[in-house]
Design an enzyme around this catalytic site. Structure first.
Site, PDB file in Angstrom:
ATOM      1  N   SER A  29       0.821  -1.207   0.000  1.00  0.00           N
ATOM      2  CA  SER A  29       0.000   0.000   0.000  1.00  0.00           C
ATOM      3  C   SER A  29       0.857   1.260   0.000  1.00  0.00           C
ATOM      4  O   SER A  29       0.576   2.218  -0.722  1.00  0.00           O
ATOM      5  CB  SER A  29      -0.923  -0.005   1.225  1.00  0.00           C
ATOM      6  OG  SER A  29      -1.786  -1.107   1.187  1.00  0.00           O
ATOM      7  N   SER A 172     -15.157   0.031  -1.486  1.00  0.00           N
ATOM      8  CA  SER A 172     -13.699   0.136  -1.531  1.00  0.00           C
ATOM      9  C   SER A 172     -13.256   1.550  -1.174  1.00  0.00           C
ATOM     10  O   SER A 172     -13.812   2.526  -1.688  1.00  0.00           O
ATOM     11  CB  SER A 172     -13.169  -0.210  -2.928  1.00  0.00           C
ATOM     12  OG  SER A 172     -11.759  -0.058  -2.981  1.00  0.00           O
ATOM     13  N   GLN A 174     -10.345   2.445  -2.034  1.00  0.00           N
ATOM     14  CA  GLN A 174      -9.395   2.774  -3.091  1.00  0.00           C
ATOM     15  C   GLN A 174      -9.940   3.840  -4.042  1.00  0.00           C
ATOM     16  O   GLN A 174      -9.165   4.604  -4.621  1.00  0.00           O
ATOM     17  CB  GLN A 174      -8.994   1.515  -3.863  1.00  0.00           C
ATOM     18  CG  GLN A 174      -8.139   0.561  -3.035  1.00  0.00           C
ATOM     19  CD  GLN A 174      -7.778  -0.701  -3.785  1.00  0.00           C
ATOM     20  OE1 GLN A 174      -8.302  -0.978  -4.869  1.00  0.00           O
ATOM     21  NE2 GLN A 174      -6.894  -1.491  -3.212  1.00  0.00           N
ATOM     22  N   ASP A 315      -8.358  -6.763   5.195  1.00  0.00           N
ATOM     23  CA  ASP A 315      -7.345  -7.601   4.566  1.00  0.00           C
ATOM     24  C   ASP A 315      -6.752  -8.613   5.542  1.00  0.00           C
ATOM     25  O   ASP A 315      -6.074  -9.550   5.129  1.00  0.00           O
ATOM     26  CB  ASP A 315      -6.209  -6.741   3.988  1.00  0.00           C
ATOM     27  CG  ASP A 315      -6.533  -6.201   2.608  1.00  0.00           C
ATOM     28  OD1 ASP A 315      -7.574  -6.603   2.032  1.00  0.00           O
ATOM     29  OD2 ASP A 315      -5.759  -5.379   2.095  1.00  0.00           O
TER      30      ASP A 315
END
EC number: 2.5.1.19
Length: 437
Positions: A29, A172, A174, A315
């Site tokens: 990341s 998400s 992201q 995660d």
């Protein structure tokens, strides 16, 4: 990050096992965020101790197709990035399996000029992009998707204006990171409201790195984020060990009564996934988070009867689920519905694989309850998902001669040397545990 303390039943100085030192590679990341920020900063930046894996190499190669020059030292001690600011010219970008490339790079491309076509593997094509594509369209980009809001994605760019935008971030974080990193390259300030945001620690990581590269970010009382224009400045950055990857050695210590230390991962870490150690502490492990390292020591027992919300560190939930059968009571993991949209449907994949091991599992839309029991011998279906393979490797270590993986090589996505390092730390971990039957 706060230091946690040993339970009253923790090991004493006379009984504590000797501490093993794990060699954990750099954070994926952090590496990919640093690469993009360096690309957006005109001038030269160095990223020290980057993760070298399938995902980071795919991200690096994608940036070169956008006109960024990256020079790696022969030993990958550092990568030198010559940033261009906004990208110019047409390009076709292959994202491979890297979700960060598919979510971070289209907003960056939209700040430039040209036609940019993004595509990736079948696995990546199955992952959603609609909220991001819609947001870019509202900011003035022309975006076309050949699928139902997924890759291949074409961005026709003439630069982006700012303004205010609300983004569905329930699947998400992201999407949020991609827009935030692009924001200093817009023509005017951007105010972003992330609705139903999951995995907030990853957004906090993004904001911290943006500020290091010179961006101005303000957060309002209502949670909205405002980023001013002005671009970035080149910055050198040292990448921490990957906290998500460290969960496998930490869980192995807790499950086997060992003590494992990860240097370079301490109180000042930018990675929210270090909070996984709090989950291990709930299960009875001794955890010490120092300034420059984190150590987990197993106590010979895993406590069950716990319920944990792991939505912000999703995660890591598979790591906990994989060792949950070894606890002395049920373990419930909640808040992980968005993990169904990762490399695989991770909630379903964990439930099915644990059931194949003979473990009783109850599955809900956003949760798993794993009951204790001895695993039986089976082959794990990895679904090309590195985290499934590494999580069940921990169970295979703690329950010898039970676990085989149908795709041991998929760990190369984030930790190509995983099996070798696991074997170095734990000599009883044999490679035959990780080959196709």
């Amino acid at each position: 990050m706060t230091t946690t303390f040993p339970p009253a039943t923790g090991p004493t100085a006379s009984t504590a096992p000797s501490t093993l030192t794990a060699q954990i590679p750099g954070s994926k990341s952090l590496t990919n965020r640093a690469l993009l920020l360096a690309a957006a900063a005109p001038g030269t930046s160095r990223v020290w101790a980057p993760l070298v894996s399938d995902d980071t190499l795919a991200f690096r190669d994608a940036l070169t197709r956008l006109g960024v020059r990256v020079r790696a030292t022969p030993d990958d001690e550092y990568w030198e990035i010559t940033g261009t600011g906004r990208p110019l010219g047409d390009a076709r970008i292959w994202c491979a399996d890297a979700g960060t490339a598919a979510r971070f790079l289209p907003p960056y491309a939209a700040t430039g000029e040209g036609e940019f076509v993004f595509d990736g593997s079948a696995q990546l094509r199955a992952r959603p992009l609609r909220p991001l594509a819609d947001a870019l369209t509202r900011l003035g980009a022309r975006v076309r998707s050949d699928g139902p809001g997924s890759l291949p994605l074409t961005v026709s760019a003439t630069g982006l204006d700012g303004g205010s935008i609300a983004l569905d971030a329930s699947t998400s974080s992201q999407y949020v990171t991609g827009l935030l990193i692009a924001a200093p390259l817009l023509r005017s300030p951007l105010t972003l409201v992330a609705r139903d945001l999951v995995s907030r620690p990853y957004v906090d990581m993004t904001l911290a790195l943006m500020r290091r590269f010179g961006a101005t970010v303000e957060e309002s009382a209502d949670g909205s984020l405002t980023v001013g224009p002005g671009g970035y400045r080149p910055t050198d950055l040292v990448i921490e060990p990957d906290a998500s990857t460290a969960t496998y050695v930490f869980a192995a210590a807790a499950a086997t009564g060992r003590s494992v230390r990860v240097p370079g991962l301490g109180k000042a870490s930018l990675q929210g996934d270090l909070r996984f150690t709090d989950a291990l502490r709930r299960l009875g492990a001794h955890v010490e988070v120092a300034c420059d390292a984190t150590t987990v020591t197993g106590t010979g027992r895993l406590r069950g009867g716990v319920s944990l919300d792991m939505g912000e560190i999703s995660d890591t939930f598979m790591t906990l689920a994989a060792i949950a059968p070894l606890a002395d009571g049920p373990v419930t993991i909640r808040g992980v519905a968005h993990a169904r949209l990762k490399e695989s449907d991770r909630v379903a994949a964990m439930a099915r694989n644990l059931a194949a091991c003979g473990i009783r599992v109850e599955e809900g839309p956003d949760r798993l309850t794993v009951h204790p029991g001895p695993p039986r011998r089976t082959t794990i279906a990895c679904h090309r998902d590195h985290r499934i393979a590494m999580a069940f490797s921990v169970l295979g270590l703690a329950a010898p001669d039970t676990i085989s993986l149908d795709d041991p090589g998929c760990v190369s996505k984030t930790f190509p040397g995983f099996h070798a390092e696991f074997g170095r730390l734990f000599p009883e971990y044999e490679l035959p545990l990780c080959v196709r039957e």
